[in-house]
Structure formats: C-alpha cells, structure tokens
Design an enzyme around this catalytic site. Structure first.
Site, PDB file in Angstrom:
ATOM      1  N   TYR A 145       2.099   1.363  -1.039  1.00 11.71           N
ATOM      2  CA  TYR A 145       3.424   0.824  -0.741  1.00 11.71           C
ATOM      3  C   TYR A 145       3.891   1.249   0.654  1.00 11.71           C
ATOM      4  O   TYR A 145       4.476   2.322   0.808  1.00 11.71           O
ATOM      5  CB  TYR A 145       4.432   1.335  -1.783  1.00 11.71           C
ATOM      6  CG  TYR A 145       4.287   0.797  -3.201  1.00 11.71           C
ATOM      7  CD1 TYR A 145       3.404  -0.231  -3.514  1.00 11.71           C
ATOM      8  CD2 TYR A 145       5.065   1.309  -4.227  1.00 11.71           C
ATOM      9  CE1 TYR A 145       3.299  -0.713  -4.815  1.00 11.71           C
ATOM     10  CE2 TYR A 145       4.968   0.830  -5.531  1.00 11.71           C
ATOM     11  CZ  TYR A 145       4.082  -0.188  -5.813  1.00 11.71           C
ATOM     12  OH  TYR A 145       3.979  -0.667  -7.110  1.00 11.71           O
ATOM     13  N   LYS A 176      -2.774  -1.337  -6.011  1.00 12.38           N
ATOM     14  CA  LYS A 176      -1.634  -2.069  -6.558  1.00 12.38           C
ATOM     15  C   LYS A 176      -0.710  -2.414  -5.396  1.00 12.38           C
ATOM     16  O   LYS A 176      -0.292  -1.521  -4.648  1.00 12.38           O
ATOM     17  CB  LYS A 176      -0.942  -1.127  -7.552  1.00 12.38           C
ATOM     18  CG  LYS A 176       0.185  -1.715  -8.294  1.00 12.38           C
ATOM     19  CD  LYS A 176       0.660  -0.756  -9.369  1.00 12.38           C
ATOM     20  CE  LYS A 176       1.985  -1.272  -9.883  1.00 12.38           C
ATOM     21  NZ  LYS A 176       2.606  -0.427 -10.842  1.00 12.38           N
TER      22      LYS A 176
END
Ligand code: FBP
Length: 252
Positions: A145, A176
């Site tokens: 992220y 992810k």
C-alpha cells in the site's frame, strides 16, 4: 499451490481464490463492526459456509478462535497499526513467524506502506519475515500500500504497478493491491508483479454490482483473486456475496 525455493517444495496453499480479511479491529477499530460481525465466531461461520480459500486474522483472534483442525487455511497478519496514530504511515511487527506457526498459520501477511518516511524499516522487517517464513515453508503475502506525504495518488496505475513490482522484488508470493483508478492498466499491473500472484483488496463496502464489476475486470486482466473484508461481512448476506465472487474468480 506455491513452490517455495528455500525448502525446495510445493506448499499446499491456494494462490487463487478468495481470502476473507478480518484484521480491522486493530486497523480501524470496532467502528467497522455491528452486533453480528463484531464476533469472530460469526466470521468463522461465514467463512465455513461459503468455503473461503483463507481467513486472515491477527494473533489475538487466531489464538482464541482458530481450530487447527479447521478446513479453512489461516493467514496471520504479522504487523498492524491503529487509526488513532496520525503520523507518516508505519506498521510494525507484533508477532513472529514461529508464533504464527503455533496458531496454525498456513501463510503470513505483512503490510508495507511504500513511500512513507518509514518504508525502510518496513522493508527491512519484511525481508527478515520473508526469509523466516520461507525457511519453514510458509508463503508470504504482502499488503503493498503506497501511502504517506510523498504519495499523491495511491490509486494511480503507475503507483499500483510499482507496488506490485516491489512485492515481487522483495520475494512476496502474493501481493494485495488497491484497485487502480484507470482500469485499462490492470493488465500492466499483473505483468509488473511477474511471478507474484496479484490479489485485489476490497476497500469500503460497495453495492453488489460495483464489487462484482471490479472483481470481473481484475480477473479478466489476470488477477488471481481477492482478499476482502468489509465488502463481505458488512453485507446483509455475506455467504451469498462470497459465493458470487467465488464464481467470478473460479469461473462458473
Ligand atoms: P477491506 O476489504 O475491508 O478493505 O480489507 C482489506 C484490508 O487490507 C484489511 O486487511 C485491512 O484491515 C484494511 O484493508 C486496511 O484498510 P486501510 O489501511 O486502507 O484503511
């Protein structure tokens, strides 16, 4: 199945499918929860009824609720932070690979906020975890992220592709990622990740059509699955939602 070079063997952990994330009690606080989904028992029930490919927990819930005989593989998230902290994003390790093994983990997870002033600490910590986990045959999932003052748009496709590539370079088996704000670049993001399998993070709850639309486009572009939380357990019928996303990912 994942091949782990360090132990020279295939490990039985699905790198395609749907993972149910439930680490929000630390990341966001109970504000994400209602009377039903505040209980890990409810989440286990949903996960079992829908047959998810993995359940993602922090150590507190795993230690108290995860039954090692469960058919649902457990992913222990090794780092985390709260939303009360307002500085440059920095998520630190709160448990070890060996503890995760004791709780019955089949894989471990770790968040890196690339671009944060503190990325160097997270990169270093991740490096150690990746080596420890692979040495005992556990796949590693990176929550990649980009975030912090230096990152102006964390959904810009070039930034998401960078996050994908960084995960590959650091040895993650699965990465992810957030959904980019330009869908035409989904395929490039998958290419950038090379041999690291790409999973979509869910984000705030969307209506059925939107979440299914995102998942369809991502899967068409080569994403291997989703690792999603609020979009499932905040829905009125989480089992139905999980099953319909599973059909999209695995093909009907
Ligand atoms: P959601 O599907 O609910 O977005 O969960 C995915 C996740 O990565 C969780 O594992 C984590 O708790 C949360 O998002 C963190 O969200 P953010 O840092 O974007 O607030």
């Amino acid at each position: 199945m994942v091949f782990i070079e360090e132990v020279g063997q295939m490990v039985n952990f699905r790198t395609k499918g749907i993972f149910l994330a439930y680490d929000h009690g630390l990341e966001h606080g109970p504000t994400d929860f209602n009377d039903r989904n505040v209980s890990p028992e409810y989440i286990f029930d949903v996960a079992e009824k829908a047959g998810v490919d993995a359940l993602i927990l922090l150590k507190g819930a795993a230690r108290r609720y995860y039954n090692k005989k469960s058919k649902i593989p457990l992913v222990i998230k090794l780092n985390g932070k709260t939303e009360l902290y307002k500085g440059e994003p920095f998520s630190t390790q709160n448990t070890s690979v060996s503890e995760a093994v004791k709780y019955g983990a089949s894989a471990v997870g770790y968040t890196i906020y690339f671009g944060s002033r503190y990325e160097k600490f997270m990169i270093r910590e991740f490096g150690k975890i990746e080596e420890e986990a692979h040495a005992v045959g556990l796949p590693v999932i990176m929550w990649s992220y980009p975030r912090g003052e230096a990152v102006k748009d964390d959904e810009a496709p070039d930034i998401v592709a960078y996050a994908a590539r960084a995960a590959f370079e650091l040895g993650a088996d699965i990465v992810k990622l957030k959904y980019p704000n330009d869908e035409s670049k989904l395929n490039w993001i998958v290419k950038a990740a090379d041999k690291t399998k790409v999973f979509l993070a869910g984000g705030k709850k969307l209506d059925d059509e939107n979440i299914e639309g995102h998942v369809k486009k991502a899967v068409e572009a080569g994403f291997s699955g989703v690792a999603v939380g609020r979009n499932i357990w905040q829905s009125d019928d989480p089992v139905k939602r999980l099953k319909s996303l599973k059909e999209i990912i695995n093909g009907k």
